[in-house]
Scaffold this motif. Structure first.
Motif, PDB file in Angstrom:
ATOM      1  N   GLY A  59      -1.205   1.129   7.395  1.00 14.67           N
ATOM      2  CA  GLY A  59      -1.585  -0.169   7.951  1.00 14.67           C
ATOM      3  C   GLY A  59      -1.954  -1.178   6.878  1.00 14.67           C
ATOM      4  O   GLY A  59      -1.565  -2.353   6.951  1.00 14.67           O
ATOM      5  N   MET A  60      -2.698  -0.738   5.863  1.00 17.16           N
ATOM      6  CA  MET A  60      -3.066  -1.644   4.763  1.00 17.16           C
ATOM      7  C   MET A  60      -1.822  -2.147   4.041  1.00 17.16           C
ATOM      8  O   MET A  60      -1.682  -3.350   3.774  1.00 17.16           O
ATOM      9  CB  MET A  60      -3.993  -0.934   3.769  1.00 17.16           C
ATOM     10  CG  MET A  60      -5.364  -0.654   4.302  1.00 17.16           C
ATOM     11  SD  MET A  60      -6.524   0.038   3.076  1.00 17.16           S
ATOM     12  CE  MET A  60      -5.701   1.508   2.524  1.00 17.16           C
ATOM     13  N   LEU A  61      -0.901  -1.236   3.757  1.00 19.62           N
ATOM     14  CA  LEU A  61       0.323  -1.620   3.056  1.00 19.62           C
ATOM     15  C   LEU A  61       1.167  -2.576   3.888  1.00 19.62           C
ATOM     16  O   LEU A  61       1.655  -3.593   3.383  1.00 19.62           O
ATOM     17  CB  LEU A  61       1.127  -0.369   2.697  1.00 19.62           C
ATOM     18  CG  LEU A  61       2.412  -0.595   1.916  1.00 19.62           C
ATOM     19  CD1 LEU A  61       2.135  -1.315   0.597  1.00 19.62           C
ATOM     20  CD2 LEU A  61       3.105   0.726   1.670  1.00 19.62           C
ATOM     21  N   LEU A  65       2.123  -6.407   2.751  1.00 18.80           N
ATOM     22  CA  LEU A  65       3.538  -6.771   2.617  1.00 18.80           C
ATOM     23  C   LEU A  65       3.929  -7.900   3.554  1.00 18.80           C
ATOM     24  O   LEU A  65       4.667  -8.803   3.169  1.00 18.80           O
ATOM     25  CB  LEU A  65       4.423  -5.553   2.869  1.00 18.80           C
ATOM     26  CG  LEU A  65       4.389  -4.477   1.798  1.00 18.80           C
ATOM     27  CD1 LEU A  65       5.188  -3.263   2.250  1.00 18.80           C
ATOM     28  CD2 LEU A  65       4.912  -5.007   0.482  1.00 18.80           C
ATOM     29  N   ALA A  66       3.457  -7.843   4.775  1.00 16.28           N
ATOM     30  CA  ALA A  66       3.768  -8.907   5.726  1.00 16.28           C
ATOM     31  C   ALA A  66       3.201 -10.234   5.246  1.00 16.28           C
ATOM     32  O   ALA A  66       3.890 -11.256   5.268  1.00 16.28           O
ATOM     33  CB  ALA A  66       3.229  -8.553   7.114  1.00 16.28           C
ATOM     34  N   ASP A  67       1.954 -10.232   4.804  1.00 13.16           N
ATOM     35  CA  ASP A  67       1.333 -11.469   4.327  1.00 13.16           C
ATOM     36  C   ASP A  67       2.044 -12.047   3.120  1.00 13.16           C
ATOM     37  O   ASP A  67       2.323 -13.242   3.059  1.00 13.16           O
ATOM     38  CB  ASP A  67      -0.140 -11.237   3.972  1.00 13.16           C
ATOM     39  CG  ASP A  67      -1.015 -11.065   5.198  1.00 13.16           C
ATOM     40  OD1 ASP A  67      -0.563 -11.383   6.314  1.00 13.16           O
ATOM     41  OD2 ASP A  67      -2.163 -10.612   5.030  1.00 13.16           O
ATOM     42  N   ILE A  73       4.711  -8.167  10.791  1.00 11.47           N
ATOM     43  CA  ILE A  73       4.478  -6.733  10.646  1.00 11.47           C
ATOM     44  C   ILE A  73       5.640  -5.959  11.257  1.00 11.47           C
ATOM     45  O   ILE A  73       6.085  -4.944  10.712  1.00 11.47           O
ATOM     46  CB  ILE A  73       3.129  -6.329  11.272  1.00 11.47           C
ATOM     47  CG1 ILE A  73       1.990  -6.855  10.400  1.00 11.47           C
ATOM     48  CG2 ILE A  73       3.027  -4.821  11.455  1.00 11.47           C
ATOM     49  CD1 ILE A  73       0.607  -6.572  10.919  1.00 11.47           C
ATOM     50  N   ASP A  74       6.172  -6.437  12.384  1.00 13.12           N
ATOM     51  CA  ASP A  74       7.308  -5.758  13.019  1.00 13.12           C
ATOM     52  C   ASP A  74       8.536  -5.749  12.109  1.00 13.12           C
ATOM     53  O   ASP A  74       9.243  -4.734  12.027  1.00 13.12           O
ATOM     54  CB  ASP A  74       7.662  -6.415  14.351  1.00 13.12           C
ATOM     55  CG  ASP A  74       6.633  -6.129  15.435  1.00 13.12           C
ATOM     56  OD1 ASP A  74       5.890  -5.130  15.309  1.00 13.12           O
ATOM     57  OD2 ASP A  74       6.572  -6.912  16.405  1.00 13.12           O
ATOM     58  N   ALA A  80      10.830  -0.618   6.875  1.00 13.26           N
ATOM     59  CA  ALA A  80      10.247   0.607   6.320  1.00 13.26           C
ATOM     60  C   ALA A  80      10.819   1.845   7.004  1.00 13.26           C
ATOM     61  O   ALA A  80      11.108   2.847   6.346  1.00 13.26           O
ATOM     62  CB  ALA A  80       8.730   0.567   6.453  1.00 13.26           C
ATOM     63  N   VAL A  81      10.990   1.787   8.313  1.00 14.08           N
ATOM     64  CA  VAL A  81      11.566   2.926   9.041  1.00 14.08           C
ATOM     65  C   VAL A  81      12.992   3.178   8.557  1.00 14.08           C
ATOM     66  O   VAL A  81      13.382   4.323   8.309  1.00 14.08           O
ATOM     67  CB  VAL A  81      11.521   2.686  10.568  1.00 14.08           C
ATOM     68  CG1 VAL A  81      12.360   3.712  11.312  1.00 14.08           C
ATOM     69  CG2 VAL A  81      10.084   2.719  11.062  1.00 14.08           C
ATOM     70  N   GLU A  82      13.780   2.127   8.384  1.00 11.81           N
ATOM     71  CA  GLU A  82      15.145   2.278   7.880  1.00 11.81           C
ATOM     72  C   GLU A  82      15.148   2.944   6.511  1.00 11.81           C
ATOM     73  O   GLU A  82      15.924   3.871   6.263  1.00 11.81           O
ATOM     74  CB  GLU A  82      15.829   0.911   7.775  1.00 11.81           C
ATOM     75  CG  GLU A  82      16.199   0.281   9.083  1.00 11.81           C
ATOM     76  CD  GLU A  82      16.777  -1.120   8.886  1.00 11.81           C
ATOM     77  OE1 GLU A  82      17.352  -1.401   7.816  1.00 11.81           O
ATOM     78  OE2 GLU A  82      16.645  -1.943   9.815  1.00 11.81           O
ATOM     79  N   ARG A  83      14.286   2.467   5.606  1.00  7.65           N
ATOM     80  CA  ARG A  83      14.242   3.024   4.246  1.00  7.65           C
ATOM     81  C   ARG A  83      13.752   4.463   4.250  1.00  7.65           C
ATOM     82  O   ARG A  83      14.268   5.308   3.512  1.00  7.65           O
ATOM     83  CB  ARG A  83      13.353   2.195   3.324  1.00  7.65           C
ATOM     84  CG  ARG A  83      13.860   0.789   3.057  1.00  7.65           C
ATOM     85  CD  ARG A  83      15.239   0.799   2.381  1.00  7.65           C
ATOM     86  NE  ARG A  83      15.715  -0.546   2.211  1.00  7.65           N
ATOM     87  CZ  ARG A  83      16.523  -1.166   3.053  1.00  7.65           C
ATOM     88  NH1 ARG A  83      16.946  -0.574   4.132  1.00  7.65           N
ATOM     89  NH2 ARG A  83      16.925  -2.403   2.831  1.00  7.65           N
ATOM     90  N   ALA A  84      12.770   4.778   5.078  1.00  8.09           N
ATOM     91  CA  ALA A  84      12.250   6.142   5.147  1.00  8.09           C
ATOM     92  C   ALA A  84      13.342   7.097   5.617  1.00  8.09           C
ATOM     93  O   ALA A  84      13.445   8.225   5.110  1.00  8.09           O
ATOM     94  CB  ALA A  84      11.044   6.199   6.084  1.00  8.09           C
TER      95      ALA A  84
END
Length: 90
Positions: A59-61, A65-67, A73-74, A80-84
């Motif tokens: 959540g912190m990351l 990153l969003a800011d 955030i979405d 992030a899900v794609e990269r993971a």
């Protein structure tokens, strides 16, 4: 170096991970040549505590990153899900 604050932040982070009262540590490194390394550890054996500390770190990351990237955030979460899913972590 493009970001002059990066070296100071790197030193600050290195000092912080040596503190005695840490419960959870995650450090992800991305090298210029594309190599990825990660270090993840928790001072717990309980699955619920592991999930909670990992979720806090994630959540912190995501928030930072969003800011900093002017994204939602979405948007960051989807990327992030794609990269993971693409990563072959050992």
């Amino acid at each position: 170096m493009t970001n002059p604050q990066f070296e100071a932040l790197r030193e600050q982070a290195a000092d912080a991970v040596t503190e005695d009262d840490l419960l959870s540590v995650y450090t992800g490194l991305v090298h210029e040549d594309g190599r990825h390394e990660y270090y993840f550890g928790n001072d717990t054996e309980a699955a619920t505590e592991l999930r909670e500390t990992a979720a806090i770190q994630l959540g912190m990351l995501l928030r930072v990153l969003a800011d900093r990237s002017d994204s939602s955030i979405d948007e960051i979460t989807d990327l992030a899900v794609e990269r993971a899913e693409e990563m072959q972590l050992r």
